[in-house]
Design a protein around this motif. Structure first.
Motif, PDB file in Angstrom:
ATOM      1  N   GLY A 145       3.327 -50.829  28.963  1.00 33.85           N
ATOM      2  CA  GLY A 145       3.298 -50.237  27.833  1.00 33.85           C
ATOM      3  C   GLY A 145       4.493 -50.275  27.112  1.00 33.85           C
ATOM      4  N   ALA A 146       4.657 -49.711  25.836  1.00 32.31           N
ATOM      5  CA  ALA A 146       5.812 -49.918  24.747  1.00 32.31           C
ATOM      6  C   ALA A 146       6.140 -48.613  24.163  1.00 32.31           C
ATOM      7  CB  ALA A 146       5.807 -50.752  23.983  1.00 32.31           C
ATOM      8  N   LYS A 147       7.260 -48.031  24.370  1.00 32.50           N
ATOM      9  CA  LYS A 147       7.496 -46.907  23.271  1.00 32.50           C
ATOM     10  C   LYS A 147       8.624 -47.017  22.391  1.00 32.50           C
ATOM     11  CE  LYS A 147       6.799 -43.786  27.217  1.00 32.50           C
ATOM     12  NZ  LYS A 147       5.650 -43.224  27.036  1.00 32.50           N
ATOM     13  N   THR A 148       8.446 -46.936  21.123  1.00 34.32           N
ATOM     14  CA  THR A 148       9.088 -47.494  20.112  1.00 34.32           C
ATOM     15  C   THR A 148       9.187 -46.376  19.131  1.00 34.32           C
ATOM     16  OG1 THR A 148       7.056 -47.923  18.565  1.00 34.32           O
ATOM     17  CG2 THR A 148       8.099 -49.561  20.083  1.00 34.32           C
ATOM     18  N   THR A 149      10.490 -46.394  18.354  1.00 35.61           N
ATOM     19  CA  THR A 149      10.559 -45.455  17.172  1.00 35.61           C
ATOM     20  C   THR A 149      11.150 -46.315  15.953  1.00 35.61           C
ATOM     21  OG1 THR A 149      13.116 -45.178  17.847  1.00 35.61           O
ATOM     22  CG2 THR A 149      11.550 -43.333  18.775  1.00 35.61           C
ATOM     23  N   TRP A 150      10.647 -45.626  14.816  1.00 37.17           N
ATOM     24  CA  TRP A 150      11.174 -46.271  13.502  1.00 37.17           C
ATOM     25  C   TRP A 150      11.617 -45.337  12.375  1.00 37.17           C
ATOM     26  CZ3 TRP A 150       9.533 -51.532  14.006  1.00 37.17           C
ATOM     27  CH2 TRP A 150       8.666 -51.789  14.762  1.00 37.17           C
ATOM     28  N   LEU A 151      12.252 -45.890  11.398  1.00 37.72           N
ATOM     29  CA  LEU A 151      12.458 -45.055  10.194  1.00 37.72           C
ATOM     30  C   LEU A 151      13.386 -44.100  10.625  1.00 37.72           C
ATOM     31  CD1 LEU A 151       8.992 -44.461   8.626  1.00 37.72           C
ATOM     32  CD2 LEU A 151      10.790 -46.319   8.112  1.00 37.72           C
ATOM     33  N   ASP A 152      14.708 -44.423  11.349  1.00 38.14           N
ATOM     34  CA  ASP A 152      15.738 -43.773  11.897  1.00 38.14           C
ATOM     35  C   ASP A 152      14.993 -42.369  12.601  1.00 38.14           C
ATOM     36  OD1 ASP A 152      17.738 -45.142  10.517  1.00 38.14           O
ATOM     37  OD2 ASP A 152      17.142 -43.963   8.561  1.00 38.14           O
ATOM     38  N   GLY A 153      14.079 -42.786  13.584  1.00 37.15           N
ATOM     39  CA  GLY A 153      13.617 -41.780  14.523  1.00 37.15           C
ATOM     40  C   GLY A 153      12.475 -40.708  13.736  1.00 37.15           C
ATOM     41  N   SER A 154      12.104 -41.093  12.810  1.00 35.57           N
ATOM     42  CA  SER A 154      11.085 -39.956  12.175  1.00 35.57           C
ATOM     43  C   SER A 154       9.671 -40.688  12.627  1.00 35.57           C
ATOM     44  CB  SER A 154      11.455 -39.909  10.651  1.00 35.57           C
ATOM     45  OG  SER A 154      11.280 -41.127   9.954  1.00 35.57           O
ATOM     46  N   LEU A 155       9.603 -41.782  12.995  1.00 33.22           N
ATOM     47  CA  LEU A 155       8.260 -42.247  13.301  1.00 33.22           C
ATOM     48  C   LEU A 155       8.533 -42.836  14.763  1.00 33.22           C
ATOM     49  CD1 LEU A 155       5.274 -43.149  12.739  1.00 33.22           C
ATOM     50  CD2 LEU A 155       6.323 -45.357  11.750  1.00 33.22           C
ATOM     51  N   SER A 156       7.403 -42.526  15.545  1.00 32.07           N
ATOM     52  CA  SER A 156       7.329 -42.931  16.981  1.00 32.07           C
ATOM     53  C   SER A 156       5.909 -43.405  17.211  1.00 32.07           C
ATOM     54  CB  SER A 156       7.702 -41.984  18.076  1.00 32.07           C
ATOM     55  OG  SER A 156       6.642 -40.844  17.965  1.00 32.07           O
ATOM     56  N   ALA A 157       5.708 -44.633  18.042  1.00 32.35           N
ATOM     57  CA  ALA A 157       4.645 -45.343  18.161  1.00 32.35           C
ATOM     58  C   ALA A 157       4.556 -45.818  19.706  1.00 32.35           C
ATOM     59  CB  ALA A 157       4.268 -46.322  17.266  1.00 32.35           C
ATOM     60  N   ASN A 158       3.748 -45.327  20.316  1.00 32.62           N
ATOM     61  CA  ASN A 158       3.712 -45.719  21.871  1.00 32.62           C
ATOM     62  C   ASN A 158       2.302 -46.094  22.145  1.00 32.62           C
ATOM     63  OD1 ASN A 158       6.038 -44.253  22.115  1.00 32.62           O
ATOM     64  ND2 ASN A 158       5.428 -42.612  22.274  1.00 32.62           N
ATOM     65  N   VAL A 159       2.106 -47.237  22.992  1.00 29.88           N
ATOM     66  CA  VAL A 159       1.007 -48.038  23.242  1.00 29.88           C
ATOM     67  C   VAL A 159       1.035 -48.260  24.927  1.00 29.88           C
ATOM     68  CG1 VAL A 159       1.764 -50.182  22.831  1.00 29.88           C
ATOM     69  CG2 VAL A 159      -0.580 -49.650  22.894  1.00 29.88           C
ATOM     70  N   ALA A 160      -0.076 -47.963  25.388  1.00 23.87           N
ATOM     71  CA  ALA A 160      -0.003 -48.399  26.864  1.00 23.87           C
ATOM     72  C   ALA A 160      -1.535 -48.847  27.479  1.00 23.87           C
ATOM     73  CB  ALA A 160       0.005 -46.995  27.773  1.00 23.87           C
ATOM     74  N   LEU A 161      -1.538 -50.297  28.223  1.00 23.59           N
ATOM     75  CA  LEU A 161      -2.780 -50.624  28.778  1.00 23.59           C
ATOM     76  C   LEU A 161      -2.861 -50.429  30.114  1.00 23.59           C
ATOM     77  CD1 LEU A 161      -2.108 -54.141  27.087  1.00 23.59           C
ATOM     78  CD2 LEU A 161      -3.571 -52.344  26.446  1.00 23.59           C
ATOM     79  N   PHE A 162      -3.872 -49.971  30.414  1.00 24.06           N
ATOM     80  CA  PHE A 162      -4.176 -49.464  32.252  1.00 24.06           C
ATOM     81  C   PHE A 162      -5.167 -50.108  32.783  1.00 24.06           C
ATOM     82  CE2 PHE A 162      -6.060 -46.386  29.422  1.00 24.06           C
ATOM     83  CZ  PHE A 162      -7.299 -46.123  30.331  1.00 24.06           C
ATOM     84  N   TYR A 163      -5.210 -50.284  33.959  1.00 24.45           N
ATOM     85  CA  TYR A 163      -6.179 -50.607  34.915  1.00 24.45           C
ATOM     86  C   TYR A 163      -6.161 -49.877  36.127  1.00 24.45           C
ATOM     87  CZ  TYR A 163      -9.053 -53.625  37.926  1.00 24.45           C
ATOM     88  OH  TYR A 163      -9.959 -53.929  38.780  1.00 24.45           O
TER      89      TYR A 163
END
Length: 221
Positions: A141-159
């Protein structure tokens, strides 16, 4: 450390005893105790590894009696059994910046076994008990923040690789083919794979938007 105890008493209600019989027709108890711990090591400025472990033991006891119109009759089933399992979990994390966190996880899980009771004696082969369900779980997975913290996007692959899957199954009685009883049985293995996406945008101080999406592809082996 962890301790859990559940006591359940089931009473029959019928026309002769509309408020319930004075004694239960089924008594079940569950006791679960466990110990677990965690060690985290930051072995480089941007890297860390976390190792966790949990050992649990669950004991179940079931006592069943024949229900009669005016009371509870003879003992029909008594069983007591314990199931134990050690479940580890390991996490590798890389965080090069405060806005980016990449991780990989391996974990094992368990669902303890249990009793079908006297109903399990009515089928062939006899299924008075069912065994533990286990799983091996993998996640990237990845946890990310953008635009000085106002936008967050998290993605995870699982099995998930599951073994001895517990399912409720309708089975005909060996003594009476027209009678159907419901039992829990272990039904082989299964695969579950997919991904999850979560986004959150703080548009203003008072208004936040969120969007999430999950996809799972499951199959029996």
């Amino acid at each position: 450390v962890y301790y859990y105890e559940q006591e359940q008493r089931l009473y029959d209600i019928n026309f002769n005893a509309p408020k319930g019989l004075p004694v239960p027709f089924q008594i079940s108890d569950v006791y679960n105790k466990a110990v677990f711990g965690l060690v985290e090591w930051r072995f480089a400025p941007d890297w860390s590894v976390t190792v966790e472990g949990r050992y649990q033991e669950e004991t179940k006891q079931l006592h069943e009696f024949a229900a009669t119109p005016t009371g509870v009759g003879a003992n029909t089933f008594f069983g007591k059994q314990s199931w134990n399992k050690f479940t580890p979990r390991a996490t590798l994390q890389w965080q090069p910046t405060s806005d980016l966190n990449l991780y990989a996880i391996y974990a094992e899980g368990v669902k303890p076994g249990g009793f079908n009771g006297a109903s399990g004696r009515t089928v062939n082969p006899i299924r008075e008990t069912y065994e533990q369900e286990t799983s091996k779980n993998y996640e990237l997975g990845a946890k990310t923040t953008w635009l000085d913290g106002s936008l967050s996007a998290n993605v995870a692959l699982f099995y998930i690789d599951a073994k001895q899957i517990q399912l409720t199954q309708a089975i005909t009685s060996a003594a009476s083919p027209n009678a159907v009883t419901s039992l829990v049985t272990n039904q082989g293995s299964g695969d579950i794979q997919g991904f999850e996406l979560e986004t959150r945008w703080r548009a203003t101080e008072y208004l936040t938007f969120g969007l999430g999406f999950a996809y799972a592809d499951s199959s029996f082996k």
